[in-house]
Design a protein around this motif. Structure first.
Motif: not given
Length: 114
Positions: A5-33
């Motif tokens: 949830x926190x990563x999904x919400x970070x997509x639309x929230x530029x002020x999110x405090x989500x760690x960017x490395x973990x966020x991109x690892x999450x997004x890339x994992x989703x994209x690749x399957x």
């Protein structure tokens, strides 16, 4: 990849405090399957404590590292010093697509456990 949830919400929230490395690892994992987060880019030693903290906060206990950057051994040693263990080699799907097959390339990765 199970949605976090926190990563999904970070997509639309530029002020999110989500760690960017973990966020991109999450997004890339989703994209690749991939089922696990996969760090496919350089991880700097100073980023590791925050990566571990973000993983723990989001109940991520297993992830992979498929990047082959030159200081990978030093990075792995720092992960281990901070409580992560390498648990073997696995295959993951790369974000890159094989131009001949149109499928994500299958590449080796190091499986890490928190």
């Amino acid at each position: 990849m199970q949605k976090i949830k926190v990563f999904e919400e970070a997509k639309n929230n530029k002020d999110s405090n989500v760690n960017y490395k973990v966020y991109w690892a999450y997004e890339n994992a989703k994209e690749a399957g991939n089922e696990l987060l996969d760090f496919n880019d350089v991880i700097w030693e100073q980023d590791i404590p925050e990566i571990i903290e973000a993983c723990r906060e989001n109940n991520i206990t297993t992830f992979t590292i498929s990047s082959t950057f030159s200081s990978l051994i030093t990075t792995l040693a720092e992960f281990e010093r901070l409580g992560c263990q390498m648990s073997g080699l696995v295959k993951v799907k790369s974000c890159n697509t094989d131009y001949q097959t149109g499928e994500h390339q299958i590449i080796p990765a190091i499986k890490m456990e928190l």
